[in-house]
Design a protein around this motif. Sequence first.
Motif, short mmCIF file in Angstrom:
data_model
loop_
_atom_site.label_atom_id
_atom_site.label_comp_id
_atom_site.label_asym_id
_atom_site.label_seq_id
_atom_site.Cartn_x
_atom_site.Cartn_y
_atom_site.Cartn_z
N ASP A 55 0.84 -1.19 0.00
CA ASP A 55 0.00 0.00 0.00
C ASP A 55 0.88 1.25 0.00
OD1 ASP A 55 -2.33 -1.53 0.18
OD2 ASP A 55 -2.24 -1.57 2.37
N PHE A 56 0.26 2.42 -0.06
CA PHE A 56 1.00 3.64 0.20
C PHE A 56 1.51 3.61 1.64
CE2 PHE A 56 -1.20 5.22 -3.54
CZ PHE A 56 -0.26 6.07 -4.11
N THR A 57 2.72 4.12 1.84
CA THR A 57 3.35 4.06 3.16
C THR A 57 4.03 5.37 3.49
OG1 THR A 57 3.74 1.68 2.93
CG2 THR A 57 5.04 2.84 4.58
N LEU A 58 3.87 5.82 4.73
CA LEU A 58 4.66 6.92 5.25
C LEU A 58 5.82 6.32 6.05
CD1 LEU A 58 2.05 9.51 6.59
CD2 LEU A 58 3.78 9.92 4.82
N LEU A 59 7.03 6.66 5.64
CA LEU A 59 8.22 6.25 6.37
C LEU A 59 8.74 7.47 7.12
CD1 LEU A 59 10.56 4.31 7.05
CD2 LEU A 59 11.66 5.05 4.92
N ALA A 60 8.72 7.40 8.44
CA ALA A 60 9.15 8.52 9.27
C ALA A 60 10.38 8.12 10.06
CB ALA A 60 8.03 8.94 10.22
N ILE A 61 11.44 8.88 9.92
CA ILE A 61 12.69 8.61 10.63
C ILE A 61 12.95 9.79 11.57
CG2 ILE A 61 15.14 8.09 10.40
CD1 ILE A 61 14.51 7.25 7.49
N ASN A 62 12.94 9.51 12.86
CA ASN A 62 13.09 10.55 13.88
C ASN A 62 12.04 11.65 13.72
OD1 ASN A 62 15.36 9.15 14.78
ND2 ASN A 62 16.77 10.37 13.53
N VAL A 78 -7.09 8.87 2.74
CA VAL A 78 -7.34 9.97 1.81
C VAL A 78 -8.32 9.49 0.76
CG1 VAL A 78 -6.31 11.63 0.22
CG2 VAL A 78 -5.01 10.85 2.22
N ASP A 79 -9.58 9.86 0.94
CA ASP A 79 -10.63 9.53 -0.04
C ASP A 79 -10.62 8.05 -0.42
OD1 ASP A 79 -11.41 12.20 -0.08
OD2 ASP A 79 -9.98 12.68 -1.65
N GLY A 80 -10.62 7.19 0.59
CA GLY A 80 -10.72 5.75 0.35
C GLY A 80 -9.40 5.02 0.23
N ILE A 81 -8.30 5.74 0.18
CA ILE A 81 -6.98 5.11 0.07
C ILE A 81 -6.27 5.21 1.42
CG2 ILE A 81 -4.72 5.18 -1.03
CD1 ILE A 81 -6.07 6.19 -3.53
N CYS A 82 -5.88 4.06 1.96
CA CYS A 82 -5.21 4.04 3.26
C CYS A 82 -3.70 4.15 3.09
CB CYS A 82 -5.55 2.74 4.01
SG CYS A 82 -7.26 2.66 4.56
N VAL A 83 -3.10 4.91 4.00
CA VAL A 83 -1.65 5.08 4.02
C VAL A 83 -1.14 4.55 5.35
CG1 VAL A 83 0.26 6.71 3.81
CG2 VAL A 83 -1.90 7.17 2.62
N ASN A 84 -0.32 3.52 5.29
CA ASN A 84 0.26 2.95 6.50
C ASN A 84 1.48 3.75 6.94
OD1 ASN A 84 -1.50 0.59 6.69
ND2 ASN A 84 -0.49 -0.08 4.83
N SER A 85 1.92 3.53 8.17
CA SER A 85 3.06 4.28 8.70
C SER A 85 4.11 3.33 9.26
CB SER A 85 2.62 5.23 9.83
OG SER A 85 1.74 6.21 9.34
N ILE A 86 5.36 3.71 9.06
CA ILE A 86 6.50 3.04 9.69
C ILE A 86 7.30 4.13 10.38
CG2 ILE A 86 8.60 1.72 9.33
CD1 ILE A 86 7.32 0.61 6.77
N ARG A 87 7.43 4.04 11.69
CA ARG A 87 8.15 5.06 12.45
C ARG A 87 9.43 4.46 13.01
NH1 ARG A 87 3.28 7.19 16.17
NH2 ARG A 87 2.79 4.96 16.08
N ILE A 88 10.54 5.12 12.73
CA ILE A 88 11.85 4.60 13.12
C ILE A 88 12.59 5.65 13.94
CG2 ILE A 88 14.06 3.72 12.28
CD1 ILE A 88 12.64 2.84 9.73
N GLU A 89 13.03 5.23 15.09
CA GLU A 89 13.93 6.05 15.89
C GLU A 89 15.26 5.31 16.01
OE1 GLU A 89 12.13 6.86 19.62
OE2 GLU A 89 10.45 7.99 18.76
N ARG A 93 5.10 4.97 -2.73
CA ARG A 93 4.03 4.39 -3.52
C ARG A 93 3.91 2.88 -3.27
NH1 ARG A 93 5.13 6.80 -9.56
NH2 ARG A 93 5.75 4.63 -9.85
N PRO A 94 2.82 2.26 -3.70
CA PRO A 94 2.70 0.80 -3.56
C PRO A 94 3.79 0.01 -4.28
CG PRO A 94 0.54 1.78 -3.93
CD PRO A 94 1.55 2.87 -4.13
N ASP A 95 4.38 0.58 -5.35
CA ASP A 95 5.48 -0.12 -6.02
C ASP A 95 6.84 0.24 -5.43
OD1 ASP A 95 5.76 2.46 -6.97
OD2 ASP A 95 5.53 1.96 -9.08
N GLN A 96 6.83 0.84 -4.25
CA GLN A 96 8.04 1.15 -3.48
C GLN A 96 8.91 2.22 -4.14
OE1 GLN A 96 9.92 -2.61 -2.50
NE2 GLN A 96 8.18 -3.30 -1.30
#
Length: 536
Positions: free
Chosen positions: A459-466, A475-486, A508-511
């Motif tokens: 899926d769409f992904t939010l990658l958050a570092i610190n 967002v209008d039916g599309i889910c965005v997952n999260s990965i949080r890294i410290e 994006r879903p295709d990375q």
Amino acid sequence: MAGRYQTAFKLYPYKKVAAQASGKIVRHPVVIVGGGPVGMTLALDLCQRGTPVLVLDDHDGVGLGSRAICFARRTLEIADRLGFGAALLDKGVRWEVGKVFYGADKVFEFNLSPEAGFKAPAFINLQQPYFEKFAVEQIRKEQAEGAPIEIRGCNEVVSVEDRGDYVRLCVDTPDGEYELEADWLIACDGARSPVREMLGLSFDGRVFEDNFLIADVMMKADFPPERWFWFEPAFEGAGQSALLHKQPDDIWRIDFQLGWDIDRKAELEPAKIRARVDAMLGPDAQYDLEWTSIYTFQCRRMEKFRHGSVLFAGDSAHQVSPFGARGANSGVQDAENLAWKLDLVVKGLAPQSLLDSYGEEREHGADENILNSTRATDFLTPKSDMSKIFRNAVLELAGKYAFARTMVNSGRLSVPCVYDGLSLNGDDELEGPHISRVGASCPDAPYDGAFLLDAFNGDFTLLAINAEVPELVEVDGICVNSIRIEKPDDALAVRYLGSQKSAVYLIRPDQHICARWPVYNEAKVRAALNHACGRE
């Protein structure tokens, strides 16, 4: 109908379906023509997303012969996400090192993966039939769990009629012909694409005046699992170049450059092939010839990969020379690029115009591959006396000086295309590493006892570092997952932070990376996602 080739594995035997008996024309959301690596990868990706897909293949399984054998890291990462990457790695021969020879002398060697911290190796060697077999085995697992996918073997498409918002197909089978319809038709039916021919579409480019012999040889040998390439080989009958690769099952792939004006039938005589192999391996070598073929370099592509409700992927859309392993690898990237976009369109979550970006991005990728492939071919087969003098001078210098080694071209090996400057890209507000810039595919790195790409779920992904981000954004039916890294691993920090203290990536879903910022901003994330989906 008669098969054009003998199969190595019978994976989808013919079965008569209800639509043949009833005569009813059934409409399918997505029909894929061609069950090779590209077609099966695309079908697997779509069904895992819940989009119904039908695969039609004119045989009941995979053809004999090694054909594509070099599968690159990006392809292995895609296969891993889809569930059959481990099978590829378990069977394949891993390699990182290549050696270049000029005559009898080694000029230099290179390492394709000098940095650690990647789950997949730079390359594996694996015969194409195994790639297809493992993909189909994963499809069978998905079917058993209820995934909406069907494969029909010995179903040959004999006519295609584009009716604007759908496509009508006539399919020939051992029980006669029947018709079906598709909202979307994807042609993955190879360089000689019957679908392309039926629609009267062009396939333009350059045919190189040279022929190459492939010999798959079964033998026990002490050669290491490396890529060995010879310019002007010292062994008799090899022509201007030769290539040696190790494959599974004690099979070795040997390529010999034959020249242009040849008698193909005579060159495929076993005695003549054996004379070449004996000269290379020595007269006492014990081996069996498993499979042989002759190919001609061609670098060409369709002008457009999308034609209304019909899209083309893999060799049906573009063709390159095999040196560099850009054919199957780029085709699998076609499939990954198309799958998530087509899935959103079928589900009504994105406009049909999003599929134009498939053409834009993968036509860009094809141009890049054709350019690299053409340059390699011109270096391998100089077209004038002066070109050959220059080529040989470079090889002489490369044995002594590092600067000349970058000029030696025995096939620039496949790397994932970066979509620099293309229309789906969003903000790049992070002065971060070049390797993870907007448009690039995500580089892998160690993370949480495993690897970063293992954490992405398609899926769409939010990658958050610190940085702080919500666990889930919709967002209008599309889910965005999260990965949080410290406290990221050093390799991850180098590849995603660089000199920055924090970073947020929208992936994006295709990375591929579609936007990045130093901190999270909800409005910017929503805008970037809508833009990446073609919704604004």
